[in-house]
Design a protein around this motif. Structure first.
Motif, PDB file in Angstrom:
ATOM      1  N   GLY A 181       3.311  27.701  51.183  1.00 20.41           N
ATOM      2  CA  GLY A 181       3.545  28.141  49.814  1.00 20.41           C
ATOM      3  C   GLY A 181       2.458  29.028  49.252  1.00 20.41           C
ATOM      4  O   GLY A 181       2.175  28.986  48.063  1.00 20.41           O
ATOM      5  N   VAL A 182       1.850  29.825  50.099  1.00 16.88           N
ATOM      6  CA  VAL A 182       0.845  30.776  49.603  1.00 16.88           C
ATOM      7  C   VAL A 182       1.558  31.941  48.912  1.00 16.88           C
ATOM      8  O   VAL A 182       1.236  32.305  47.786  1.00 16.88           O
ATOM      9  CB  VAL A 182      -0.030  31.312  50.756  1.00 16.88           C
ATOM     10  CG1 VAL A 182      -1.025  32.331  50.235  1.00 16.88           C
ATOM     11  CG2 VAL A 182      -0.740  30.175  51.437  1.00 16.88           C
ATOM     12  N   THR A 183       2.523  32.503  49.613  1.00 20.69           N
ATOM     13  CA  THR A 183       3.297  33.602  49.027  1.00 20.69           C
ATOM     14  C   THR A 183       4.439  32.993  48.225  1.00 20.69           C
ATOM     15  O   THR A 183       5.218  32.218  48.759  1.00 20.69           O
ATOM     16  CB  THR A 183       3.872  34.488  50.141  1.00 20.69           C
ATOM     17  OG1 THR A 183       2.823  34.829  51.038  1.00 20.69           O
ATOM     18  CG2 THR A 183       4.481  35.753  49.574  1.00 20.69           C
ATOM     19  N   VAL A 184       4.522  33.334  46.947  1.00 25.37           N
ATOM     20  CA  VAL A 184       5.609  32.787  46.148  1.00 25.37           C
ATOM     21  C   VAL A 184       6.465  33.883  45.522  1.00 25.37           C
ATOM     22  O   VAL A 184       7.431  33.616  44.837  1.00 25.37           O
ATOM     23  CB  VAL A 184       5.092  31.856  45.026  1.00 25.37           C
ATOM     24  CG1 VAL A 184       4.548  30.572  45.612  1.00 25.37           C
ATOM     25  CG2 VAL A 184       4.063  32.540  44.184  1.00 25.37           C
TER      26      VAL A 184
ATOM     27  N   GLY B 128       2.232  32.670  59.225  1.00 23.23           N
ATOM     28  CA  GLY B 128       1.448  33.901  59.313  1.00 23.23           C
ATOM     29  C   GLY B 128       2.236  35.168  59.010  1.00 23.23           C
ATOM     30  O   GLY B 128       1.904  36.230  59.535  1.00 23.23           O
ATOM     31  N   LYS B 129       3.227  35.066  58.149  1.00 25.45           N
ATOM     32  CA  LYS B 129       3.988  36.272  57.773  1.00 25.45           C
ATOM     33  C   LYS B 129       3.104  37.272  57.042  1.00 25.45           C
ATOM     34  O   LYS B 129       3.102  38.460  57.352  1.00 25.45           O
ATOM     35  CB  LYS B 129       5.179  35.893  56.876  1.00 25.45           C
ATOM     36  CG  LYS B 129       6.164  34.977  57.529  1.00 25.45           C
ATOM     37  CD  LYS B 129       7.254  34.537  56.579  1.00 25.45           C
ATOM     38  CE  LYS B 129       6.739  33.632  55.475  1.00 25.45           C
ATOM     39  NZ  LYS B 129       6.169  32.362  55.965  1.00 25.45           N
ATOM     40  N   SER B 130       2.390  36.756  56.066  1.00 24.06           N
ATOM     41  CA  SER B 130       1.538  37.654  55.283  1.00 24.06           C
ATOM     42  C   SER B 130       0.418  38.217  56.151  1.00 24.06           C
ATOM     43  O   SER B 130       0.073  39.394  56.059  1.00 24.06           O
ATOM     44  CB  SER B 130       0.937  36.902  54.097  1.00 24.06           C
ATOM     45  OG  SER B 130       1.957  36.272  53.362  1.00 24.06           O
ATOM     46  N   HIS B 131      -0.122  37.370  57.012  1.00 30.75           N
ATOM     47  CA  HIS B 131      -1.179  37.797  57.912  1.00 30.75           C
ATOM     48  C   HIS B 131      -0.663  38.896  58.843  1.00 30.75           C
ATOM     49  O   HIS B 131      -1.342  39.901  59.078  1.00 30.75           O
ATOM     50  CB  HIS B 131      -1.675  36.591  58.718  1.00 30.75           C
ATOM     51  CG  HIS B 131      -3.064  36.736  59.241  1.00 30.75           C
ATOM     52  ND1 HIS B 131      -3.712  37.953  59.301  1.00 30.75           N
ATOM     53  CD2 HIS B 131      -3.940  35.825  59.743  1.00 30.75           C
ATOM     54  CE1 HIS B 131      -4.916  37.763  59.813  1.00 30.75           C
ATOM     55  NE2 HIS B 131      -5.088  36.499  60.083  1.00 30.75           N
ATOM     56  N   LEU B 132       0.561  38.712  59.317  1.00 27.26           N
ATOM     57  CA  LEU B 132       1.157  39.701  60.213  1.00 27.26           C
ATOM     58  C   LEU B 132       1.375  41.022  59.474  1.00 27.26           C
ATOM     59  O   LEU B 132       1.097  42.104  60.006  1.00 27.26           O
ATOM     60  CB  LEU B 132       2.477  39.169  60.776  1.00 27.26           C
ATOM     61  CG  LEU B 132       3.154  40.056  61.820  1.00 27.26           C
ATOM     62  CD1 LEU B 132       2.269  40.218  63.039  1.00 27.26           C
ATOM     63  CD2 LEU B 132       4.505  39.484  62.240  1.00 27.26           C
TER      64      LEU B 132
HETATM   65  N1  LIG Z   1      -5.181  31.823  64.968  1.00 25.15           N
HETATM   66  C1  LIG Z   1      -4.274  32.489  64.241  1.00 25.15           C
HETATM   67  N2  LIG Z   1      -4.108  32.150  62.967  1.00 25.15           N
HETATM   68  C2  LIG Z   1      -3.189  32.826  62.254  1.00 25.15           C
HETATM   69  C3  LIG Z   1      -2.396  33.853  62.814  1.00 25.15           C
HETATM   70  N3  LIG Z   1      -1.558  34.308  61.865  1.00 25.15           N
HETATM   71  C4  LIG Z   1      -1.824  33.618  60.753  1.00 25.15           C
HETATM   72  N4  LIG Z   1      -2.802  32.715  60.966  1.00 25.15           N
HETATM   73  C5  LIG Z   1      -3.330  31.762  59.994  1.00 25.15           C
HETATM   74  O1  LIG Z   1      -2.261  30.973  59.546  1.00 25.15           O
HETATM   75  C6  LIG Z   1      -2.377  30.668  58.159  1.00 25.15           C
HETATM   76  C7  LIG Z   1      -1.146  31.094  57.399  1.00 25.15           C
HETATM   77  O2  LIG Z   1      -1.080  32.497  57.285  1.00 25.15           O
HETATM   78  P1  LIG Z   1      -0.217  33.215  56.142  1.00 25.15           P
HETATM   79  O3  LIG Z   1      -0.119  34.635  56.517  1.00 25.15           O
HETATM   80  O4  LIG Z   1      -0.748  32.890  54.800  1.00 25.15           O
HETATM   81  O5  LIG Z   1       1.170  32.482  56.327  1.00 25.15           O
HETATM   82  P2  LIG Z   1       2.549  32.808  55.588  1.00 25.15           P
HETATM   83  O6  LIG Z   1       3.596  32.707  56.603  1.00 25.15           O
HETATM   84  O7  LIG Z   1       2.473  34.059  54.820  1.00 25.15           O
HETATM   85  O8  LIG Z   1       2.645  31.540  54.639  1.00 25.15           O
HETATM   86  P3  LIG Z   1       3.494  31.377  53.262  1.00 25.15           P
HETATM   87  O9  LIG Z   1       3.248  32.589  52.460  1.00 25.15           O
HETATM   88  O10 LIG Z   1       2.912  30.143  52.660  1.00 25.15           O
HETATM   89  O11 LIG Z   1       4.902  31.193  53.659  1.00 25.15           O
HETATM   90  C8  LIG Z   1      -3.650  31.365  57.715  1.00 25.15           C
HETATM   91  O12 LIG Z   1      -4.684  30.427  57.722  1.00 25.15           O
HETATM   92  C9  LIG Z   1      -3.872  32.430  58.754  1.00 25.15           C
HETATM   93  O13 LIG Z   1      -5.232  32.748  58.873  1.00 25.15           O
HETATM   94  C10 LIG Z   1      -2.603  34.175  64.197  1.00 25.15           C
HETATM   95  O14 LIG Z   1      -1.964  35.033  64.771  1.00 25.15           O
HETATM   96  N5  LIG Z   1      -3.553  33.458  64.849  1.00 25.15           N
END
Ligand SMILES: Nc1nc2c(ncn2[C@@H]2O[C@H](COP(=O)(O)OP(=O)(O)OP(=O)(O)O)[C@@H](O)[C@H]2O)c(=O)[nH]1
Ligand SMILES: [Mg+2]
Lengths: 76, 755
Positions: free
Chosen positions: B35-38, B15-19
């Motif tokens: 591997g969403v963010t590349v 959830g890095k991108s989500h955060l």
């Molecule tokens: N329930 C819940 N889901 C979350 C939270 N943060 C992220 N997610 C979910 O986790 C999944 C991954 O989120 P991303 O933000 O794409 O993860 P990332 O770390 O950027 O992933 P990469 O870019 O692949 O490394 C998504 O389906 C989000 O909706 C959270 O705090 N709570």
């Protein structure tokens, strides 16, 4: 010697050793396949080419070839 | 205004991108698979005193082994310019996430730990004592949830506090034997007052014991090294003996694992084990041995069925809307040229592309669901065995599916494949996965040549056929150009998550806006350009000649019966070319000879109506005039290349214009047929016009060609950037064109034979 490719579905096992070349070993370890970790094969594909294992709080998919590199010991 | 640059680092899918989105309100791409963010992306935030820049990086499992996307992160961590690291962790999988954290702590940077997914952790009965954890590590640890935005502000405040304070070393403690050796080395360094800028004695000692190259590079050139070496050797000997292992990587790994485990026992408490079981239950069906694949195929079929049938409804409205708009505007403009530009150029071109917006929306909704629910990695799991047979990797599935949306992000998504050959191979066949921009062509042709109730199936068949061709191409390339070892397939399967409606809405909305923007800018310009070069230069001679003929016909209308023969004769003189009557327009140039007898028969029948003859002459006139325009001349020049495939020059031109962007194919057809078809304009839809002017065999060959030939120029440029090789780019161009031509040729010839 038993490896991960040989154990039955839903059988619990403990990882004893990973004998793979450096890259694969690192990858397996970083996905949580550490020595002493409990694993369980939860799903296999049609020809059992690919298996899904559950370990700790996550699940990992790997091919049978990779599973052969993971030595395990059956847990009771 | 002070600036803070933050590197968001963590394992994939935590959830890095989500955060980053939650903190800054940005719209970085989110998906539920690794591997969403590349590529690194930036999100910006302003507080009272600071301009904060969040650098969102690709996730990585450890700092050591890496694929192309992980390399981006590693490189940024080592060389990038940032003030502090925010390490994002998945609270529901703490121990494994801490493995990366231990490596980050050794980097000696300011760091804050964000324990993300707190909402999920609570639901699953996982409690983390963040205060205790902060104390043990001497690093602030904050429980947050990107989804509910819980504690997000606290996190920002903490980041600012840490930034303002001086760097405080974190407390990463190793096993006692290792600590003893570290102390020996540290004491020696202290005695000799050996400094390295920005590092404490202990950190230098850790760097030396772990055999970090950067530290060695500095120490090695120092006279002190002579004395240091025996001490180090001794220390290492002890450590190896203690760990019963003589590989330093393995020793480090075990130390880190032990630390992570120890920390978890202190701060983590689990009261129930539930969430895993829900995911396992769903998986028991979705990746079931026998049911898994059929379910997958059914879902894909349903998606394309919906894309066609559901999209069909608003499509009719949009088309009618543009038809009405063209008429209404057309009536108010007196100037013929301007009227033609607006009605036949802009409205016909842009309208023909916009008409497919509903289909595009449904397709993108399907892809968004695949990306956000967690089904993506299941599909990769199901298809891995199958893919493997064709020399592909299960992970290739992600870039390939992305390719159904657009090839550009798909090429980038191939970065997650570790092996360069796998990556190139996947990139080569991404083009076979028909991108969203090709959808309009398929929908147009499927709708024109098939009954409504099977058109959805046809659409599905087109995509499946493309994918199968891609697999075959992969096999061929695997045994010729990209021979190589099999890459191991190891992939994390995330738990299923229900995407929020807001997220889905946004994903689809942003894609639709992009499509609209493209229609309003690029397609608009292209339509105007096509209109211009297919309207000029005007040729008055043809106009007059036909004008005279038509008048003559009209004059003889009353005595039609006797004069018929003559007029048919005169018509044949002037136009031995292919299109004699609207119906015969179907006959492509190459086939003129074969079908000549049929032509005569039809003419004999039609001879009964003078009006029809006039209409035919009108059509012929337009055809002739268009052939004399710039585009017509260019079209004639490329015609020989496309003639064996049964394409007339308009289709040839449309195909080539598609190199700019695939949507342009449809807009070009829209403009060309709008210009050339003024006679029976009484609200004939583009679909009907196509059906009338193109034979079935040619149309199928056209679909096959469009399915395979080079992705647009923008995508090719990205291919070049990602492949970093001119050779491969040239190969891609030749390979796709040759394959497209040959397959279209076969399709055309076979269909001619059977029909
Ligand atoms: N329930 C819940 N889901 C979350 C939270 N943060 C992220 N997610 C979910 O986790 C999944 C991954 O989120 P991303 O933000 O794409 O993860 P990332 O770390 O950027 O992933 P990469 O870019 O692949 O490394 C998504 O389906 C989000 O909706 C959270 O705090 N709570
Ligand atoms: Mg991301």
């Amino acid at each position: 010697m038993v490896d991960l490719s040989q154990i039955d579905k839903n059988q619990r096992a403990l990882i004893k050793n990973i004998s793979a070349q450096h890259g694969l070993k690192k990858r397996l370890q970083s996905l949580g396949l550490n020595v002493g970790q409990e694993v369980q094969v939860v799903e296999t594909s049609l020809q059992k080419n690919t298996i899904k294992i559950a370990l700790g709080f996550s699940s990992v998919a790997l091919r049978l070839d990779e599973a052969k590199a993971v030595e395990v010991e059956l847990a009771s | 205004m002070n600036k803070i640059t933050i590197a968001l680092v963590g394992q994939p899918n935590v959830g890095k991108s989500h955060l980053a989105n939650a903190i800054s309100g940005s719209n970085l791409k989110i998906g539920n698979f690794a591997g969403v963010t590349v590529e690194k992306a930036t999100a910006k935030l302003r507080t009272e005193d600071y301009a904060i820049e969040l650098i969102d990086l690709p996730g990585l499992y450890s700092l050591e082994d890496f694929s192309a996307d992980e390399k981006v992160t590693k490189e940024f961590l080592v060389k990038g310019d940032y003030d502090l690291i925010v390490n994002v962790l998945d609270s529901t999988n703490l121990e494994r996430n801490l493995m990366l954290t231990t490596e980050l702590l050794e980097l000696n940077k300011k760091i804050v730990l964000a324990l993300n997914m707190d909402d999920e952790a609570l639901k699953e009965g996982i409690a983390i004592n963040a205060e205790a954890m902060s104390k043990i590590l001497s690093v602030p640890c904050i429980r947050v949830s990107s989804k509910t935005k819980f504690n997000v502000e606290t996190l920002v405040d903490t980041i600012i506090t840490v930034h303002e304070k001086a760097l405080a070393p974190s407390k990463l403690i190793y096993g006692s034997e290792v600590e003893d050796q570290l102390q020996t080395i540290t004491r020696f360094l202290e005695d000799k007052h050996f400094h390295i800028e920005g590092l404490s004695y202990r950190q230098i000692a850790v760097g030396l014991l772990w055999q970090k190259r950067e530290i060695y590079a500095i120490v090695h050139d120092h006279p002190l090294y002579v004395e240091l070496q025996p001490i180090l050797n001794n220390a290492l000997g002890h450590v190896y003996m203690y760990c019963q292992c003589d590989e330093i990587d393995e020793v480090i790994h075990r130390q880190h694992a032990a630390f992570a485990k120890g920390l978890c026992t202190e701060v983590l408490s689990v009261s129930k084990i539930k969430a895993q079981s829900i995911t396992q239950k769903i998986d028991a069906v979705l990746i079931h041995k026998f049911l898994g694949l059929p379910i997958f195929i059914f879902l894909m079929w349903a998606l394309f069925q919906l894309t066609f049938t559901l999209g069909e409804i608003p499509m009719g409205w949009i088309e009618d809307g543009f038809g009405w708009l063209g008429e209404t505007i057309g009536e108010t403009i007196d100037n013929e040229a301007l009227k033609s530009l607006i009605v036949d150029g802009i409205i016909a071109g842009v309208g023909s592309v916009l008409m497919f917006l509903p289909n595009i929306i449904i397709l993108f909704l399907g892809i968004a669901l695949l990306e956000t629910t967690g089904y993506m990695s299941r599909a990769a799991f199901l298809l891995d065995g199958f893919f493997h047979k064709f020399g592909l990797h299960g992970k290739s599935f992600v870039p390939l599916v992305t390719g159904f949306g657009c090839s550009v992000p798909a090429y980038m998504a191939a970065r997650t494949l570790k092996n360069k050959k796998d990556r190139l191979l996947t990139m080569f066949i991404i083009g076979f996965m028909s991108c969203g921009a090709r959808l309009p062509v398929y929908v147009l042709f499927a709708g024109a040549f098939f009954e409504e109730d099977v058109a959805g199936n046809v659409l599905f068949a087109i995509y499946i056929f493309g994918a199968i061709l891609g697999l075959i191409a992969a096999k061929i390339l695997r045994v010729t150009a990209f021979k190589g070892e099999d890459e191991p397939f190891v992939m994390e399967m995330p738990k299923y998550r229900l995407p929020s409606l807001k997220l889905l809405w946004f994903m689809v909305y942003s894609k639709s806006v992009l499509y609209l923007k493209k229609a309003g800018t690029f397609i608009l310009l292209a339509s105007m350009l096509i209109w211009f070069i297919s309207s000029y230069p005007k040729n008055d001679l043809i106009e007059e000649a036909y004008g005279a003929k038509i008048e003559a016909l009209q004059a003889t209308q009353e005595t039609a019966a006797t004069e018929q023969e003559a007029s048919v004769a005169s018509k044949e003189d002037s136009a031995q070319a292919q299109e004699a009557t609207p119906n015969d327009g179907k006959v492509a140039s190459a086939e003129t000879d074969k079908e000549a007898p049929a032509t005569e028969q039809e003419e004999a029948k039609e001879g009964t109506s003078v009006e029809d003859q006039i209409a035919a002459l009108e059509n012929e006139k337009h055809e002739k005039i268009m052939e004399q325009t710039y585009l017509g001349m260019a079209g004639k020049a490329v015609e020989p290349f496309f003639a064996p495939l049964g394409f007339d020059w308009k289709m040839g031109v449309a195909t080539l214009s598609g190199l700019a962007a695939k949507e342009v194919i449809v807009s070009t057809l829209g403009v060309l047929y709008a210009l050339g078809d003024e006679v029976n304009e009484e609200d004939a839809s583009l679909r009907d016009i196509i059906k009338e002017n193109i034979s079935f065999a040619s149309a199928m060959a056209f679909i096959v060609f469009v399915m395979v030939y080079l992705p647009c120029l923008a995508a090719t440029a990205v291919f070049y950037k990602e492949a970093e090789s001119i050779k491969h780019t040239v190969l891609l161009v030749l390979f796709t064109f040759a394959t497209a031509w040959i397959l279209a040729f076969i399709t055309y010839r076979v269909l001619l034979l059977v029909s």
